[in-house]
Design a protein around this motif. Structure first.
Motif, PDB file in Angstrom:
ATOM      1  N   ALA A 175      17.418  33.757  25.623  1.00 34.98           N
ATOM      2  CA  ALA A 175      17.133  34.463  24.470  1.00 34.98           C
ATOM      3  C   ALA A 175      16.209  35.520  24.747  1.00 34.98           C
ATOM      4  O   ALA A 175      15.672  35.892  23.836  1.00 34.98           O
ATOM      5  N   ALA A 176      16.071  36.115  26.019  1.00 33.52           N
ATOM      6  CA  ALA A 176      15.312  37.192  26.559  1.00 33.52           C
ATOM      7  C   ALA A 176      13.863  37.208  25.911  1.00 33.52           C
ATOM      8  O   ALA A 176      13.172  38.130  25.539  1.00 33.52           O
ATOM      9  N   ILE A 177      13.329  35.866  25.945  1.00 29.53           N
ATOM     10  CA  ILE A 177      11.833  35.700  25.805  1.00 29.53           C
ATOM     11  C   ILE A 177      11.049  35.248  26.930  1.00 29.53           C
ATOM     12  O   ILE A 177      11.705  34.478  27.877  1.00 29.53           O
ATOM     13  N   LEU A 178       9.963  35.747  27.293  1.00 26.71           N
ATOM     14  CA  LEU A 178       8.998  35.578  28.453  1.00 26.71           C
ATOM     15  C   LEU A 178       7.856  34.771  27.862  1.00 26.71           C
ATOM     16  O   LEU A 178       7.150  35.209  26.840  1.00 26.71           O
ATOM     17  N   HIS A 179       7.628  33.388  28.430  1.00 25.96           N
ATOM     18  CA  HIS A 179       6.726  32.491  27.763  1.00 25.96           C
ATOM     19  C   HIS A 179       5.354  32.795  28.080  1.00 25.96           C
ATOM     20  O   HIS A 179       4.387  32.986  27.465  1.00 25.96           O
ATOM     21  N   CYS A 180       5.037  33.215  29.370  1.00 25.08           N
ATOM     22  CA  CYS A 180       3.790  33.584  29.998  1.00 25.08           C
ATOM     23  C   CYS A 180       2.507  32.560  29.755  1.00 25.08           C
ATOM     24  O   CYS A 180       1.584  33.233  30.103  1.00 25.08           O
ATOM     25  N   ASP A 181       2.848  31.372  29.177  1.00 19.93           N
ATOM     26  CA  ASP A 181       1.828  30.479  29.329  1.00 19.93           C
ATOM     27  C   ASP A 181       2.044  28.849  29.806  1.00 19.93           C
ATOM     28  O   ASP A 181       1.747  28.062  28.901  1.00 19.93           O
ATOM     29  N   LEU A 182       2.868  28.788  30.695  1.00 23.80           N
ATOM     30  CA  LEU A 182       3.183  27.641  31.067  1.00 23.80           C
ATOM     31  C   LEU A 182       2.063  26.622  31.780  1.00 23.80           C
ATOM     32  O   LEU A 182       1.492  27.446  32.677  1.00 23.80           O
TER      33      LEU A 182
END
Length: 543
Positions: free
Chosen positions: A41-48
């Motif tokens: 969906a072209a989303i970068l989470h950045c907080d896993l």
């Protein structure tokens, strides 16, 4: 959905502790599947992190919302802590810690660090503050999983090592690729477990099959019973015994007797001409004895005449080993005491620069362990004092300005030989954390001093090339010639300083300050043009 319950991975770890590898691998598979959908969906989470992974009662792993989420490929926002760094304080992808652009591989690193924590019970690196942890991720590769958890399957260890590489180009390039690798690893581990649990009857059944089944069939088809009848009946029959009159002893004996009789007749026929009685066979013996005194010389000479004709037996030929060609030089091993024809590289360098007829053995005896021409010209022979620790030091570069005994006039610190570097590929690079005698005394907020003496055949202008982690200060012949107050990793030859070496021995002392993390240094001399300096050697004793 109303009956589905969720809990965070952090809550699970707090309740049960570190997870076994098979359970962690199953959760990693589901988390990767969800992350693959997020990236699609072209989303970068950045907080896993363990706090943002939600474990459902039906086996799924979902991702909690993140204030740092962004569109893949979105331009970097103005420099703020929220956009420049990852929020999770325990995990810092190197590119995030350095303020570089982020992409899907950043999320993969965070996911790998999360499950590394889940399986080992601790994050890959730790430190007193976020900056310290960030430096650890920038400078070092994550330790292999098997070092923290002995007995970890090799396949899982390889997967985690690739997932947590510092260089994003060396990681898995997408969540879909990682998902495929995780599923493949699970299948291979399950097959190995099933093979170990297989009933012993399978092994017994396998032994019923001949190991070389084709060979017996080949023997039956190629060895018919009629084969012996086809062989000639005389091939193995002993030869017929020769008759007695054809035996070799009888033939040789008869030939010898005939030869002796013929010789006797010839001698008698050439005897004295005045004795006709010699022709009578019955009286031949007496006639020969009667004429023997008168014709003794003649008879003796005639007896010797056959000797040249009948040649004496030739000497036996020499064994083949004595007539064989001498061994080739390359097949003959050199004697242990012979010096090598090709001298080592360092001897060539010194021999080409120094005059005289000094042998290689003499050179070794004179300069053993003190020449600088080894290890790419880095100085490797040092003595050290310390380490000296200052717990109150707040500088990240270590106690740079503190004056410890080696700097104080009149003080007599204890100097000891510095062990060689533990890195076989770079023995000139000293990592003090790997030297037990030093690491046991102090590991952070400390300083260590090193000294040696450098011999130069002539006075010359040179450069000192050095690298250090962290700060460095250099004295040459009692004068400070270089100092650098920095919090950094070792980069060989990063610092370069013009100095003058006097003819003879020069005193060199170095101070390396340490804040935290790694701790090391390296140093060498070069010409002003960056070339190798010939005929330098280093020895703390100055001999």
């Amino acid at each position: 959905m109303a009956n589905v319950e969720f809990e965070t991975l952090a809550a699970l770890l707090e309740r049960e502790g570190a997870l076994p590898s098979d359970r962690a691998l199953a959760l990693l598979r589901e988390a990767t599947r969800t992350l693959s959908d997020v990236h699609a969906a072209a989303i970068l989470h950045c907080d896993l992190s363990p706090a943002t992974l939600l474990l459902s009662s039906d086996g799924r792993v979902l991702l909690a919302e993140s204030a740092l989420a962004r569109r893949l490929g979105e331009a970097r926002q103005p420099d703020t802590p929220a956009t420049e760094r990852i929020a999770a304080p325990l995990y810092y992808p190197p590119e995030a810690a350095q303020g570089l652009p982020l992409d899907a591989r950043t999320d993969l690193f965070l996911l790998g660090a999360t499950f590394y924590h889940a399986m080992t019970g601790a994050p890959p690196f730790d430190g007193e503050d976020p900056e310290t942890r960030a430096l650890q991720y920038i400078r070092h590769e994550v330790p292999p999983l098997e070092q923290r958890v002995p007995g970890t399957p090799v396949l899982l260890n390889v997967l985690m090592q690739k997932l947590l590489r510092r260089d994003p180009a060396e990681r898995y390039q997408s969540a879909a690729e990682l998902l495929e690798a995780v599923e493949r690893t699970e299948r291979m581990l399950q097959k190995r477990q099933e093979a170990r649990r297989a009933p012993a009857a399978a092994g017994a059944a396998a032994t019923d099959t001949p190991r070389h089944g084709k060979r017996p069939r080949a023997r039956q088809s190629t060895a018919p019973a009629e084969a012996p009848a086809e062989r000639p009946p005389t091939t193995r029959r002993a030869p017929a015994k020769a008759p007695l009159w054809q035996s070799k002893p009888l033939l040789y004996g008869g030939a010898a007797a005939a030869l002796a009789l013929a010789t006797l007749i010839a001698l008698l026929s050439r005897g004295g001409d005045s004795k006709p009685q010699a022709t009578k066979p019955p009286e031949a013996p007496s006639t020969a004895s009667a004429v023997a005194p008168a014709n003794t010389p003649t008879a003796t000479a005639r007896k010797e005449t056959p000797r040249p004709v009948v040649e004496p037996p030739k000497p036996k030929p020499k064994p083949k080993t004595s007539t064989a060609a001498p061994p080739r030089e390359e097949d003959t091993p050199p004697k242990p005491q012979d010096p090598p024809e090709v001298t080592p590289r360092r001897w060539k360098a010194v021999q080409g620069a120094a005059a005289g007829t000094e042998t290689y053995e003499e050179f070794l005896k004179r300069t053993k362990g003190i020449e600088v021409v080894d290890y790419e010209d880095y100085v490797v022979n040092w003595e050290y004092a310390g380490p000296y620790r200052d717990p109150a030091c707040a500088e990240k570069c270590g106690p740079f300005d503190n004056e410890f005994p080696p700097e104080k006039p009149g003080e007599k610190p204890d100097w000891a030989p510095l062990p060689k570097g533990a890195d076989a590929g770079r023995p000139w690079l000293f990592n003090f954390r790997n030297i037990t005698q030093i690491a046991q005394v102090a590991a952070d907020r400390a300083a260590i001093y090193l000294r040696t003496r450098v011999y130069s055949a002539i006075e010359r202008d040179v450069q000192i090339w050095a690298g250090s982690d962290d700060s460095i200060k250099i004295w040459l012949n009692g004068q400070i010639v270089h100092s650098n107050r920095r919090d950094r990793a070792v980069r060989p030859d990063e610092d370069r300083k013009d100095v003058k070496l006097r003819q003879g021995w020069n005193d060199l002392m170095v101070k390396i300050g340490q804040g935290n993390g790694e701790w090391g240094f390296c140093l060498r001399f070069r010409t002003r043009d960056g070339e190798k300096v010939e005929e330098l050697r280093a020895d703390p004793a100055g001999k």
